[in-house]
Design an enzyme around this catalytic site. Structure first.
Site, PDB file in Angstrom:
ATOM      1  N   ARG A  11     -13.990  88.796 -78.265  1.00 57.51           N
ATOM      2  CA  ARG A  11     -13.487  87.431 -78.035  1.00 57.51           C
ATOM      3  C   ARG A  11     -14.419  86.648 -77.113  1.00 57.51           C
ATOM      4  NH1 ARG A  11     -11.101  89.791 -81.537  1.00 57.51           N
ATOM      5  NH2 ARG A  11      -8.910  89.450 -82.093  1.00 57.51           N
ATOM      6  N   ARG A  70       2.947  89.954 -54.986  1.00 55.80           N
ATOM      7  CA  ARG A  70       1.872  89.094 -55.498  1.00 55.80           C
ATOM      8  C   ARG A  70       0.577  89.835 -55.810  1.00 55.80           C
ATOM      9  NH1 ARG A  70       2.538  89.483 -50.448  1.00 55.80           N
ATOM     10  NH2 ARG A  70       0.855  89.596 -48.947  1.00 55.80           N
ATOM     11  N   LYS A  83      -6.362  99.866 -50.519  1.00 60.36           N
ATOM     12  CA  LYS A  83      -6.303  98.835 -51.552  1.00 60.36           C
ATOM     13  C   LYS A  83      -7.538  98.830 -52.441  1.00 60.36           C
ATOM     14  CE  LYS A  83      -3.250  95.519 -49.254  1.00 60.36           C
ATOM     15  NZ  LYS A  83      -3.125  94.137 -48.726  1.00 60.36           N
ATOM     16  N   CYS A 186      -0.320  85.144 -44.374  1.00 58.48           N
ATOM     17  CA  CYS A 186       0.846  85.311 -45.246  1.00 58.48           C
ATOM     18  C   CYS A 186       1.992  86.005 -44.536  1.00 58.48           C
ATOM     19  CB  CYS A 186       0.448  86.121 -46.483  1.00 58.48           C
ATOM     20  SG  CYS A 186      -0.774  85.334 -47.540  1.00 58.48           S
TER      21      CYS A 186
END
Length: 251
Positions: A11, A70, A83, A186
């Site tokens: 694609r 999130r 992470k 945050c």
């Protein structure tokens, strides 16, 4: 590219602006991602699915339950894991051909100069001004394009800082390190979950365009999103001739 890659990236290859040559450029590229949280998650995933050949992810934090609202590169099974490693695993599950280097560390200025020097594009997905300025300084020094995003509350922003262009500013032109901007996090301010996906996806798009050499980047343009009304504001941002980081000083 082999038949498997031709099918995987078909694609992209169908796009006149990319084609086989553009996809080969992505496969040969190296992206450095600073931060594997809200912004770094979509950035890492889209760079991986798009076939960027080498991705270095730098993050010193661990996956926490509060992240999962999130940070889509992580899941419940990885709570407590670094992470960077978690994001690398998510990329591998989608596209195992990508070489992902996961660095569980907080990169200081010296380390960033080393990492930035080896990258083709740098993506700032961190959440503090000190790191942003250290990343920017390294990008200016090594003449590497920097794709920078930020998101807090319902407000997001994105720009490209590419001092290879004579009139384009660096991050410090807009946000001088000596200005002492108030830090917003945050953990105390909150963040609208899809907002980081919007900004992070745009960061990935800007990075891919830079690596392929197609379209025009956001260099010299700062885009700001108010997600309450989904309204964008764009301001032109010329280089600051008095910038403490990128201004050319007389010998």
């Amino acid at each position: 590219m082999d038949d498997h890659q031709l099918l995987r990236y078909s694609r992209h290859i169908l796009l006149d602006e990319l084609g086989i040559e553009g996809q080969q450029a992505l496969l040969a590229s190296h992206a450095l991602v600073i931060g594997a949280g809200g912004l770094g998650s979509p950035v890492a995933l889209y760079l991986g699915t798009a076939g960027v050949g080498r991705i270095t992810i730098v993050d010193n934090d661990h996956v926490d339950l509060t992240n999962l609202q999130r940070q889509i590169a992580h899941d419940m099974s990885r709570l407590g894991q670094p992470k960077a490693a978690s994001a690398a695993q998510s990329i591998a599950e989608i596209n195992p051909e990508v070489n992902v280097v996961a660095l569980h560390e907080r990169a200081n200025a010296e380390r960033l100069h080393e990492l930035v020097a080896g990258a083709d594009v740098v993506l700032d997905c961190c959440d503090n001004f000190a790191t942003r300025h250290a990343v920017n300084a390294a990008c200016v020094k090594h003449q590497k394009p920097l794709v920078s995003g930020a998101a807090i509350g319902f407000d997001g922003q994105i720009s490209v800082y590419d001092t290879r262009q004579a009139q384009a500013p660096c991050y410090a032109c807009l946000f001088p390190p000596e200005a002492g901007f108030e830090e917003a996090r945050c953990a105390t301010m909150g963040v609208f979950a899809p907002l980081v996906g919007i900004i992070g996806s745009m960061q990935a798009a800007e990075a891919l365009k830079l690596l392929v050499g197609t379209g025009s980047s956001l260099a010299g343009r700062l885009q700001m999103l108010d997600a309450r009304s989904m309204e964008w504001t764009e301001i032109r941002t010329p280089r600051n001739p008095e910038c403490s980081v990128c201004a050319v000083r007389p010998a």
